[in-house]
Structure formats: structure tokens, C-alpha cells
Scaffold this motif. Structure first.
Motif: not given
Ligand code: CA
Ligand code: C2E
Ligand code: CA
Length: 255
Positions: A160-161, A215
Motif C-alpha cells: 500500500d502507498d 490510488e
Molecule cells: Ca493507500
């Protein structure tokens, strides 16, 4: 001071009084605009203070050692919801679930995953566990082994990220991961025609044969640009905000 104490106190009863719940944000296939699945996002509707963002209450729950029951509840709840939607909306739907670094290290997390497999709540191959790059700081044998254990149970792993945390890329070959979620900052750069890093991340993911999710896609401009790349999926307000169960069913359940 008072807000923090007030929040901490009410967190103790939040699971029972059902003020904690999950919102679900659709993840979309870029080329077809089809819904691939959802990301489960934790929400807290405090009786007196209204909705509290997860970035505020998750650290509080960690301090108050309430995070373990909450985390396990999130996983089970999201899996049960997915099982329902696979029956009523589309059997191929997937669910992404956020896992904190602490949670990843805990034994109760592994037990919860084993429970899902043995009770056949849902196929683990339709569940993606999202972890930030910070997990790579703990690039120990134990972390790598734990990831292999999770993979051997059949679950998918996602970073994630991606691009905002730990700076070494070495972990990408050490960890058995399936997916990168490209952080919103790289998508926001498109507004000023700044796409050198985004292009490089997409190329990197492509070379490593990882699935890619962009995202925080908010604009038509960003969406159109992403469609010209080999990034497969996107998530963002341009398609949908995180939705309640009722709103997901209103929108995607065809009568
Ligand atoms: Ca994220
Ligand atoms: P995240 O995993 O990066 O989640 C994406 C966040 O971006 C969500 O915020 C989502 O509402 C927001 N978002 C999605 N699309 C857009 C967009 O187009 N524009 C903008 N400006 N924002 C967008 P949210 O729900 O407030 O979650 C914040 C963070 O809290 C999450 O970041 C995740 O790290 C954490 N979190 C949420 N639920 C859980 C959970 O169940 N467990 C754990 N451990 N962490 C969670
Ligand atoms: Ca996430």
C-alpha cells in the motif's frame, strides 16, 4: 486532552454498540471500467463527536490495546461481506483489507487467516492483504517467512502507498508480493504534467509482473492518462467514494 480521553473510553464499547463499521470503495479495471472488487475501510461513528477518521482512532486503539479485537473483526466482517456479494453481485469479486505492521506480527492475525481457510468463509485467493512499505523496515527472516506462510494459506499480498515509505527497493524481490498500490501523490502529479515517477513505477511493476492499482484518482485527466499505461486498476473519487453496504447494493446489485 479531553477529546482523546473521551475517544479512548468510547472505543472500549465501540465494537459492541456497532458504532464501528466498514465502508467499501470499489476498485475498477481501467480498460473496461468494470468493478474488480472493493477495499474495506474502517469507519467510526461516535455518538457525540460524529464520524472520526481512521487515521485518528486507529493509533488510539493501538495505544489502548484494543486494536487486536478490532483488527480481527475487520477481517472476518470483510470476508463475510465478500462471500455475500460473490453470491449476489459477481462470484469473481475480490476484497482488499488493510493490515497494520503490528497486526502483521501478531499470532492472532495468522489464527484469523487460518480460521477463514478452515471454515471456508471465502476463497483466500479473492482476499488481498494490504501492507505499507514500513513492513520492509523489518526485513528480517521472520517477516519473509511470515509472508510465505500467508501466501501458502492462499491469500494475496499488496504493498500500500507504494513509493512514499521505505526507500530501498530490494525488498521487492525478497517479498512474495502480488501487487503494488501506487500512492495518490504520484497520481496528483499528473495535474502538472509531472509523470516521470509514475511512469517509472508502472514500468517497475510491469517488469516484476505485479498487479498495479492507482490510488486516489480524482480527475478525468488522470484517468485518461492512466488508460494509456499498463496499470490495470484504479480506485478513487472519480468513480466512487467508499460506500455503505446499502449503497454498494443500490449501485451494483442488479435486480
Ligand atoms: Ca493507500
Ligand atoms: P489507505 O489504505 O491508503 O486508504 C485510502 C484512503 O484514501 C481512504 O481514506 C479513502 O477514503 C481515501 N481515498 C480514496 N479515494 C480517494 C480520492 O480519490 N481522493 C482522496 N482525497 N482520497 C481518497 P480513509 O478511509 O480515511 O483511510 C485512511 C487510512 O486509514 C487508510 O489509508 C489505511 O491506512 C487506514 N485504515 C483504514 N481502514 C483500516 C483498517 O481496517 N485497518 C487498518 N490497519 N488500517 C485502516
Ligand atoms: Ca489501503
Amino acid at each position: 486532552f479531553t477529546r482523546k480521553i473521551q475517544l479512548e473510553r468510547s472505543l472500549f464499547t465501540a465494537l459492541e454498540d456497532q458504532s464501528l463499521y466498514l465502508a467499501y470503495q470499489p476498485i475498477i479495471e481501467l480498460q473496461t471500467q468494470a468493478v474488480k472488487g472493493f477495499e474495506a475501510l474502517l469507519r467510526w461513528n461516535h455518538t457525540a463527536l460524529g464520524s472520526i477518521p481512521p487515521d485518528e482512532f486507529i493509533p488510539l486503539a493501538e495505544e489502548a490495546s484494543l486494536i487486536t479485537p478490532i483488527n480481527n473483526w475487520v477481517i472476518i466482517e470483510a470476508c463475510e461481506q465478500l462471500a455475500k456479494w460473490q453470491q449476489t453481485i459477481d462470484p469473481k469479486l475480490t476484497m482488499a483489507i488493510n493490515i497494520s505492521p503490528h497486526q502483521f506480527q501478531s499470532d492472532s492475525f495468522i489464527r484469523t487467516l487460518q480460521h477463514i481457510v478452515t471454515e471456508r468463509l471465502v476463497s483466500p485467493s479473492s482476499i488481498t492483504l494490504e501492507m505499507t512499505e514500513n513492513i520492509a523496515i523489518l526485513q528480517t527472516q521472520r517477516t519473509v517467512e511470515r509472508m510465505h506462510l500467508i501466501k501458502s494459506l492462499g491469500f494475496r499480498l499488496s504493498i500500500d502507498d507504494f513509493g512514499t515509505g521505505y526507500s530501498s527497493l530490494q525488498y521487492l524481490s525478497a517479498f512474495p508480493i502480488d501487487e503494488l498500490k501506487i500512492d495518490k501523490v504520484f497520481i496528483d502529479g499528473l495535474a502538472t504534467n509531472d509523470h516521470a515517477l509514475l511512469d517509472s513505477i508502472i514500468q517497475l511493476g510491469h517488469n516484476l509482473e505485479l498487479n498495479l492499482v492507482a490510488e486516489g484518482v480524482e480527475t478525468e485527466h488522470a484517468l485518461n492518462y492512466l488508460k494509456t499505461t499498463s496499470c490495470q486498476h484504479m480506485q478513487g473519487f472519480i468513480f466512487s467514494e467508499p460506500l455503505s453496504v446499502q449503497d454498494v447494493e443500490k449501485r451494483f446489485l442488479t435486480p
